[in-house]
Design a protein around this motif. Structure first.
Motif, PDB file in Angstrom:
ATOM      1  N   UNK A  75     -13.210 -26.843  15.106  1.00 23.55           N
ATOM      2  CA  UNK A  75     -13.273 -27.783  13.985  1.00 23.55           C
ATOM      3  C   UNK A  75     -11.932 -27.862  13.262  1.00 23.55           C
ATOM      4  N   UNK A  76     -11.217 -26.753  13.166  1.00 26.30           N
ATOM      5  CA  UNK A  76      -9.878 -26.794  12.559  1.00 26.30           C
ATOM      6  C   UNK A  76      -8.946 -27.681  13.369  1.00 26.30           C
ATOM      7  N   UNK A  77      -9.045 -27.643  14.703  1.00 24.20           N
ATOM      8  CA  UNK A  77      -8.213 -28.500  15.540  1.00 24.20           C
ATOM      9  C   UNK A  77      -8.608 -29.965  15.422  1.00 24.20           C
ATOM     10  N   UNK A  78      -9.804 -30.251  14.890  1.00 18.62           N
ATOM     11  CA  UNK A  78     -10.225 -31.625  14.571  1.00 18.62           C
ATOM     12  C   UNK A  78      -9.876 -31.992  13.129  1.00 18.62           C
ATOM     13  N   UNK A  79      -9.079 -31.131  12.439  1.00 18.94           N
ATOM     14  CA  UNK A  79      -8.744 -31.331  11.018  1.00 18.94           C
ATOM     15  C   UNK A  79      -9.997 -31.331  10.150  1.00 18.94           C
ATOM     16  N   UNK A  80     -10.974 -30.538  10.575  1.00 18.06           N
ATOM     17  CA  UNK A  80     -12.215 -30.435   9.824  1.00 18.06           C
ATOM     18  C   UNK A  80     -12.420 -29.043   9.265  1.00 18.06           C
ATOM     19  N   UNK A  81     -13.561 -28.839   8.619  1.00 19.47           N
ATOM     20  CA  UNK A  81     -13.904 -27.564   8.017  1.00 19.47           C
ATOM     21  C   UNK A  81     -15.380 -27.270   8.270  1.00 19.47           C
ATOM     22  N   UNK A  82     -15.736 -25.987   8.111  1.00 22.05           N
ATOM     23  CA  UNK A  82     -17.134 -25.581   8.251  1.00 22.05           C
ATOM     24  C   UNK A  82     -17.440 -24.529   7.207  1.00 22.05           C
ATOM     25  N   UNK A  83     -18.607 -24.609   6.631  1.00 23.37           N
ATOM     26  CA  UNK A  83     -19.078 -23.610   5.682  1.00 23.37           C
ATOM     27  C   UNK A  83     -20.577 -23.467   5.859  1.00 23.37           C
ATOM     28  N   UNK A  84     -21.130 -22.440   5.248  1.00 21.50           N
ATOM     29  CA  UNK A  84     -22.557 -22.172   5.387  1.00 21.50           C
ATOM     30  C   UNK A  84     -23.139 -21.821   4.028  1.00 21.50           C
ATOM     31  N   UNK A  85     -24.346 -22.307   3.777  1.00 20.30           N
ATOM     32  CA  UNK A  85     -25.090 -21.991   2.564  1.00 20.30           C
ATOM     33  C   UNK A  85     -26.459 -21.470   2.977  1.00 20.30           C
ATOM     34  N   UNK A  86     -26.956 -20.497   2.229  1.00 19.32           N
ATOM     35  CA  UNK A  86     -28.249 -19.918   2.586  1.00 19.32           C
ATOM     36  C   UNK A  86     -28.959 -19.445   1.328  1.00 19.32           C
ATOM     37  N   UNK A  87     -30.251 -19.763   1.253  1.00 19.31           N
ATOM     38  CA  UNK A  87     -31.083 -19.333   0.130  1.00 19.31           C
ATOM     39  C   UNK A  87     -32.517 -19.207   0.624  1.00 19.31           C
ATOM     40  N   UNK A  88     -33.271 -18.291   0.063  1.00 19.52           N
ATOM     41  CA  UNK A  88     -34.657 -18.103   0.542  1.00 19.52           C
ATOM     42  C   UNK A  88     -35.506 -19.354   0.405  1.00 19.52           C
ATOM     43  N   UNK A  89     -35.258 -20.179  -0.606  1.00 22.05           N
ATOM     44  CA  UNK A  89     -36.100 -21.351  -0.830  1.00 22.05           C
ATOM     45  C   UNK A  89     -35.782 -22.488   0.133  1.00 22.05           C
ATOM     46  N   UNK A  90     -34.511 -22.630   0.530  1.00 22.47           N
ATOM     47  CA  UNK A  90     -34.100 -23.782   1.340  1.00 22.47           C
ATOM     48  C   UNK A  90     -33.691 -23.426   2.751  1.00 22.47           C
ATOM     49  N   UNK A  91     -33.561 -22.165   3.081  1.00 26.96           N
ATOM     50  CA  UNK A  91     -33.106 -21.770   4.390  1.00 26.96           C
ATOM     51  C   UNK A  91     -31.594 -21.773   4.477  1.00 26.96           C
ATOM     52  N   UNK A  92     -31.087 -22.013   5.696  1.00 25.43           N
ATOM     53  CA  UNK A  92     -29.645 -21.951   5.935  1.00 25.43           C
ATOM     54  C   UNK A  92     -29.148 -23.304   6.423  1.00 25.43           C
ATOM     55  N   UNK A  93     -27.949 -23.696   5.922  1.00 29.13           N
ATOM     56  CA  UNK A  93     -27.349 -24.978   6.306  1.00 29.13           C
ATOM     57  C   UNK A  93     -25.892 -24.745   6.662  1.00 29.13           C
TER      58      UNK A  93
END
Length: 673
Positions: free
Chosen positions: A647-665
């Motif tokens: 993704x960095x070579x596509x000039x992009x970024x990645x992150x992750x969020x996680x919470x018991x109520x909503x799960x992981x994204x």
């Protein structure tokens, strides 16, 4: 005939006297009563006409030199229609009402009205620019008035009619032309003289006002004896007395050094003036002050005088002395320090210490005069102007020596002011040895990091290799010992599965190594939604029979993005694979939506939660959530690191969020093509 000429001269002299008197009293009346000039011109020309009637011509009244007509014509030519007709009506009424003994009132009235009409016509033509105020036009006016007078005489039959007509033809044109021209020129001359006198008085008043209000010390002294005839308040304060005390004293009383007075007199005799000469004066209390003297000859109140303007330099001299002391102190300090110090004005070095000159490989005299831009070179990361207008931190600049060699320099600059001149004070220190030590420290730290990374890699890989190899060894041993064909196949399948895990581990190691050594990927414009739909279909087919199902929620109408389809598919598949777990049923949603100049791709699993202490390390190479590292199916912990690098070579970024109520994204951002 002589008696006739005498009478004509007498009448003309009377006219001159009357109009001269008028030119003298008219400005005073206008200033006193604050009325317009038209009113006073009408009044005075009327009075002049009446006074001209006091002395009558004893031979042939009004036939040769009708001074009333001349005055009325002059009133029209000089002041305009209103004064002209006012004077004509006045003399006509007086002729009709008061002078009843004379004959021929019609002749007098006709002459006055004709003169008023001709003078007014001349005035209006002059106002509109058709005629100019010169002797030709005035003589022409007199000749026209003379012709009118001759016509009136010709149309007035009476005793001696023929003789009057002949004499009028001979004398009237000359007398009227000369009279009109002379009288108007007299009025113009007197008017200019009065205006010049008024302007002179106004200039003297303004000059007196200016010199009284000026904050600059100013003295006026007579040239003849040098006595002060005017002293303003700033000058009186400068010498420590009042203006009244100083009036009557000579300028020579205030010179402290006689040589200063001699030099001022010499320069005045040579140049005619004195400009900006520094001298010392003695105040009334005996104190000695420096002043900056300028002197010009003028006329003041009708006398030849000197205008003396000076400026007190006492504070400036004290400041200069303090500056010299400060400069000496600065010189001692700059010579004692080990750092290079120099002053620059407009980027040009005007002062420096020996250390700065040696640092750049110059002699001190040659170093002074060099331009800062020729001595300091921007480093690779510096985008600011050369030091001299601000401050530059260490390592931002490189110095250029006289032989062209460069050295790292720590430069600090700040603005200062010396004698009212804006300067820049720059200190410079050679960072060559410091940079070498820093480079050695960084090289050592890099080697240590390489060793640490290698150890971490070996530790992770050895653990992940040991487990599959142990399983393979055990499975092969059991396969050899088992007599049952089905049992032997089961052990061989387990060994084959571990071999596949080893193959994936080696592939991940090869992939991360390859991606770390490239700076870009070949890309092409693509429809992101179509790409995601195709990837989801392929993944669902591969996961058939598992407890995981992929669904999409894509925003329509997204602009195209620039992607490398195989690499991006690898990254997304890796993220999806990390979420797959056969032990629970789950639905993974892949969505897309616009984000300013790009697009978001979100991979959401509402059934799993990632611990918060794991999230910061999730994309680190060789990281696994379980410290025991017993799950070998997930590989050595490189899959998410590979996805982030793609993704960095596509000039992009990645992150992750996680919470018991909503799960992981997992949220991925990519720019538009």
């Amino acid at each position: 005939m002589p008696f006739f000429l005498l009478e004509v001269s007498k009448q003309f002299a009377l006219l001159l006297g009357l109009l001269y008197l008028q030119s003298q009293i008219l400005p005073g009346l206008m200033r006193r009563f604050r009325r317009g000039p038209t009113f006073f011109h009408a009044m005075l020309f009327s009075l002049t006409g009446l006074m001209s009637m006091v002395i009558a011509d004893p031979i042939m009244p009004g036939h040769y030199m009708d001074e009333r007509a001349v005055i009325v014509a002059v009133a029209g030519a000089w002041a305009g229609p209103i004064p002209a007709f006012s004077a004509a009506l006045t003399v006509s009424l007086v002729r009709l009402v008061l002078i009843t003994t004379a004959s021929g009132p019609g002749n007098t009235i006709a002459s006055a009205m004709a003169a008023a009409a001709l003078g007014s016509a001349y005035y209006l033509l002059r106002q509109r620019g058709f005629v100019h105020y010169d002797w030709r036009s005035l003589v022409a006016l007199g000749l026209v008035l003379a012709l009118a007078k001759i016509a009136i005489v010709a149309l007035s039959p009476g005793p001696y009619w023929l003789e009057l007509l002949v004499l009028a033809l001979i004398f009237v044109p000359v007398l009227y032309a000369f009279s009109i021209w002379g009288l108007v020129r007299l009025l113009a001359y007197e008017q200019r003289k009065l205006e010049a006198g008024a302007a002179l008085r106004e200039h003297e008043r303004q000059f007196s006002t200016v010199i009284a209000a000026t904050p600059v010390p100013l003295v006026i002294s007579r040239i003849a004896d040098g006595v002060c005839v005017y002293v303003n308040e700033p000058a009186a304060r400068a010498v420590g007395a009042t203006a009244d005390v100083l009036l009557g004293r000579t300028v020579a009383d205030f010179y402290y050094d006689p040589d200063d007075r001699v030099s001022v007199i010499d320069e005045l005799a040579r140049m005619g003036y004195v400009q900006n000469r520094e001298i010392r004066i003695r105040r009334v209390n005996g104190q000695i002050n420096w002043i900056l003297l300028s002197l010009r000859p003028i006329r003041f109140r009708g006398e030849r005088c000197h205008l003396i303007v000076f400026q007190d330099l006492s504070e400036q001299k004290a400041a200069e002395e303090a500056l010299r002391f400060s400069e000496n102190r600065f010189r001692l300090f700059s010579e004692a320090t080990n750092e290079g110090v120099f002053l620059s004005e407009g980027g040009v070095i005007c002062d420096a210490n020996q250390t700065a000159a040696r640092l750049f490989g110059y002699e001190l005299d040659a170093f002074i005069g060099q331009h800062v831009d020729d001595l300091l070179v921007m480093s690779q990361t510096e985008t600011e102007p050369a030091p001299g207008n601000g401050r530059s931190e260490a390592g931002d600049w490189m110095g250029r020596r006289s032989d062209g060699t460069l050295f790292y320099a720590e430069v600090q600059t700040r603005p200062i002011e010396r004698a009212g001149v804006a300067l820049s004070l720059t200190t410079i220190r050679d960072l060559t040895e410091h940079r070498q030590a820093e480079a050695q420290r960084l090289a050592l730290a890099l080697e240590q990091e390489k060793v640490r990374t290698l150890r971490s890699f070996l530790r992770a890989v050895s653990h992940d290799l040991r487990t599959p190899l142990s399983v393979i060894n055990t499975s092969l041993y059991l396969a050899r010992k088992t007599r049952d064909a089905a049992g032997r196949d089961r052990h061989l399948a387990k060994a084959e599965h571990q071999i596949n895990i080893l193959a994936r581990m080696l592939d991940d190691l090869q992939t991360i190594t390859r991606l770390e050594h490239v700076s870009s990927l070949p890309v092409e414009r693509a429809d992101l939604n179509a790409f995601i739909e195709q990837l989801v279909q392929q993944t669902n087919l591969r996961l058939a029979g598992h407890n995981v199902r992929l669904v999409t929620d894509l925003s329509p109408g997204l602009p195209p993005v620039a992607i490398n389809a195989p690499e991006l598919a690898h990254a997304l598949s890796t993220i999806i694979a990390n979420a797959c777990d056969d032990r629970t049923d789950r639905v993974i949603c892949i969505s897309s939506r616009p984000n300013g100049n790009g697009v978001f791709i979100e991979i959401t699993d509402a059934t799993i939660t990632i611990d918060q202490h794991i999230l910061p390390h999730l994309f680190e190479p060789f990281y696994k959530a379980d410290a025991a590292r017993t799950d070998t199916d997930k590989g050595p912990g490189l899959s998410l690191a590979i996805a982030r690098r793609i993704l960095e070579l596509h000039h992009g970024e990645i992150c992750v969020e996680s919470a018991p109520e909503t799960g992981s994204t997992f949220r991925i951002s990519l720019p538009y093509a």
